[in-house]
Design a protein around this motif. Structure first.
Motif, mmCIF file in Angstrom:
data_model
loop_
_atom_site.group_PDB
_atom_site.id
_atom_site.type_symbol
_atom_site.label_atom_id
_atom_site.label_comp_id
_atom_site.label_asym_id
_atom_site.label_seq_id
_atom_site.Cartn_x
_atom_site.Cartn_y
_atom_site.Cartn_z
ATOM 1 N N LEU A 186 -5.898 -11.196 -33.575
ATOM 2 C CA LEU A 186 -7.190 -10.850 -33.136
ATOM 3 C C LEU A 186 -8.315 -10.393 -34.203
ATOM 4 O O LEU A 186 -9.426 -10.568 -34.172
ATOM 5 N N GLU A 187 -7.637 -9.354 -35.042
ATOM 6 C CA GLU A 187 -8.294 -9.012 -36.358
ATOM 7 C C GLU A 187 -9.108 -9.857 -37.011
ATOM 8 O O GLU A 187 -8.765 -10.682 -37.610
ATOM 9 N N GLY A 188 -10.686 -9.652 -37.158
ATOM 10 C CA GLY A 188 -11.412 -10.514 -37.720
ATOM 11 C C GLY A 188 -11.691 -11.918 -37.154
ATOM 12 O O GLY A 188 -12.614 -12.818 -37.575
ATOM 13 N N ALA A 192 -15.169 -9.053 -24.730
ATOM 14 C CA ALA A 192 -15.587 -7.857 -25.369
ATOM 15 C C ALA A 192 -14.388 -7.164 -26.325
ATOM 16 O O ALA A 192 -14.468 -6.648 -27.132
ATOM 17 N N PHE A 193 -13.301 -7.219 -25.590
ATOM 18 C CA PHE A 193 -12.117 -6.754 -26.213
ATOM 19 C C PHE A 193 -11.734 -7.534 -27.494
ATOM 20 O O PHE A 193 -11.505 -7.127 -28.704
ATOM 21 N N VAL A 194 -11.833 -9.107 -27.547
ATOM 22 C CA VAL A 194 -11.557 -9.912 -28.709
ATOM 23 C C VAL A 194 -12.481 -9.534 -29.706
ATOM 24 O O VAL A 194 -12.170 -9.253 -31.072
ATOM 25 N N ALA A 195 -13.842 -9.385 -29.331
ATOM 26 C CA ALA A 195 -14.778 -9.071 -30.381
ATOM 27 C C ALA A 195 -14.704 -7.868 -31.187
ATOM 28 O O ALA A 195 -14.970 -7.382 -32.126
ATOM 29 N N PRO A 234 -17.999 -8.915 -41.943
ATOM 30 C CA PRO A 234 -18.907 -10.293 -42.522
ATOM 31 C C PRO A 234 -18.747 -11.181 -41.737
ATOM 32 O O PRO A 234 -17.593 -11.639 -41.389
ATOM 33 N N LEU A 235 -19.900 -12.123 -41.392
ATOM 34 C CA LEU A 235 -19.814 -13.447 -40.751
ATOM 35 C C LEU A 235 -19.197 -14.332 -41.689
ATOM 36 O O LEU A 235 -19.616 -14.232 -42.700
ATOM 37 N N ARG A 236 -18.166 -15.186 -41.005
ATOM 38 C CA ARG A 236 -17.704 -16.186 -41.758
ATOM 39 C C ARG A 236 -17.856 -17.671 -41.039
ATOM 40 O O ARG A 236 -16.639 -18.025 -40.862
ATOM 41 N N VAL A 237 -18.766 -18.054 -40.588
ATOM 42 C CA VAL A 237 -19.015 -19.341 -39.887
ATOM 43 C C VAL A 237 -19.597 -20.229 -40.964
ATOM 44 O O VAL A 237 -20.663 -20.249 -41.205
ATOM 45 N N VAL A 238 -18.623 -21.171 -41.264
ATOM 46 C CA VAL A 238 -18.810 -22.068 -42.442
ATOM 47 C C VAL A 238 -18.279 -23.531 -41.899
ATOM 48 O O VAL A 238 -16.825 -23.896 -41.790
ATOM 49 N N LEU A 266 -21.490 -8.918 -38.711
ATOM 50 C CA LEU A 266 -21.575 -8.531 -37.119
ATOM 51 C C LEU A 266 -21.796 -7.152 -36.983
ATOM 52 O O LEU A 266 -21.622 -6.551 -37.873
ATOM 53 N N THR A 267 -22.753 -6.872 -36.056
ATOM 54 C CA THR A 267 -22.964 -5.509 -35.721
ATOM 55 C C THR A 267 -21.704 -4.740 -35.093
ATOM 56 O O THR A 267 -20.482 -5.362 -34.894
ATOM 57 N N GLU A 268 -21.976 -3.597 -34.738
ATOM 58 C CA GLU A 268 -20.781 -2.767 -34.001
ATOM 59 C C GLU A 268 -20.156 -3.769 -32.503
ATOM 60 O O GLU A 268 -21.284 -4.343 -32.191
ATOM 61 N N MET A 269 -19.125 -3.871 -32.591
ATOM 62 C CA MET A 269 -18.530 -5.036 -31.394
ATOM 63 C C MET A 269 -17.915 -4.238 -30.435
ATOM 64 O O MET A 269 -16.915 -3.481 -30.739
ATOM 65 N N PRO A 270 -18.102 -4.230 -29.128
ATOM 66 C CA PRO A 270 -19.492 -4.833 -28.549
ATOM 67 C C PRO A 270 -20.600 -4.329 -29.058
ATOM 68 O O PRO A 270 -20.496 -3.161 -29.213
#
Ligand code: HEC
Length: 266
Positions: free
Chosen positions: A85-87, A134-137, A144-148, A258-262
């Motif tokens: 789940l990390e990241g 909420a848990f997974v996030a 850092p976002l990595r949606v490519v 990402l901001t603080e999650m959730p």
């Protein structure tokens, strides 16, 4: 355990209600500063943030054996391997070979509940998806976002998302771009409006204190659809996934995290 949690939730509800009243009496407050202040109040009075309660609920659900197959979600692969789940949330949506679909966080959780636990999509509770999101996030907080988009399916989804972003619809002939690109950096009724390159959509799932609820990204997109007089699509459907790929890929290009999650927001 259950009773403890509902007691805490009840306490938080009462607290949020009180804060809500306090808020309506003030005017012209900066929404970001106000969110920060509300967050601190929760920390001081309850010791825990509402988003953390949802995540704790989600953690319990994740490990529980449930559904017709009596299985947990620990074998669910969010893109980095089963149970890793990390990241993972920072790289979603992405293409999954097992479902042959591009899935976002919520859709992936739902498809794992179907495939691993044997639930039918129609019987999955929205509240469970929210807690699990909420848990997974929470395992990707401030990453850092990595949606490519790389695979042909991801690129097709990005293109569909871009189309939807500019597609005018509804009585008011509106699209997402009219507000989020044209007014990016300025304020609509005190709300700072961001463009995808400026990081739009990087704070979800988030607890919205004005609504006193956890909103996923799909909930938040639905909120914008409804507010411009367009019926929101059904949850887990393609428009949400496509728009999320578009916004998060652009946010990735803008080097946002990402901001603080959730998240905790207005
Ligand atoms: C009428 C103007 C308007 C339109 C059209 C509009 N939005 Fe929004 N949107 C807003 C405002 C105002 C906010 C609130 C900013 C805030 O959080 O204070 C917002 C917030 C959001 C957020 C969450 C804010 C964040 O920082 O992550 C997302 C995601 C979003 N909009 C997506 C969309 C999408 C997708 C569409 C098209 C389907 C759309 N919006 C159409 C005005 C608009």
């Amino acid at each position: 355990m259950r009773t403890d949690r509902s007691l805490i939730t009840g306490f938080l509800l009462a607290l949020a209600f009180g804060l809500g009243i306090a808020l309506t009496q003030q005017q012209e407050v900066d929404p970001f500063k106000e969110a920060q202040r509300q967050r601190e109040l929760f920390r001081q009075t309850a010791g825990i943030l509402p988003g953390e309660l949802y995540a704790a609920q989600g953690e319990e659900l994740f490990a529980q054996k449930r559904g017709p197959r009596n299985a947990s979600l620990e074998a669910c692969d969010f893109g980095l391997g089963p149970g890793k789940l990390e990241g993972a949330h920072a790289q979603l949506p992405r293409y999954f070979a097992d479902t042959r679909r591009v899935e976002d966080l919520e859709t992936r959780i739902a498809s794992c509940m179907v495939r691993l636990q044997g639930f039918k999509l129609a019987e999955i509770k929205r509240e469970d998806i929210k807690a699990l999101s909420a848990f997974v996030a929470s395992k990707s907080s401030e990453m850092p976002l990595r949606v490519v988009p790389r695979t042909s399916q991801e690129i097709a989804m990005y293109n569909l998302g871009r189309e939807l972003w500019f597609h005018r619809a509804g009585n008011r002939d509106m699209n997402c771009s009219i507000c989020h690109d044209a007014y990016a950096g300025s304020r609509v009724r005190l709300s700072p409006v961001r463009s995808p390159r400026q990081g739009l959509s990087n704070e979800w799932p988030a607890y919205r204190f004005e609504a006193d609820k956890l909103y996923t990204l799909q909930d938040r997109i639905a909120f914008c659809y409804v507010s411009i007089g367009i019926a929101a699509p059904e949850f887990y459907s393609e428009p949400y996934i496509a728009l999320s790929v578009y916004m998060l890929a652009e946010a990735t290009r803008g080097r946002n995290s990402l901001t603080e999650m959730p998240g905790f927001t207005r």
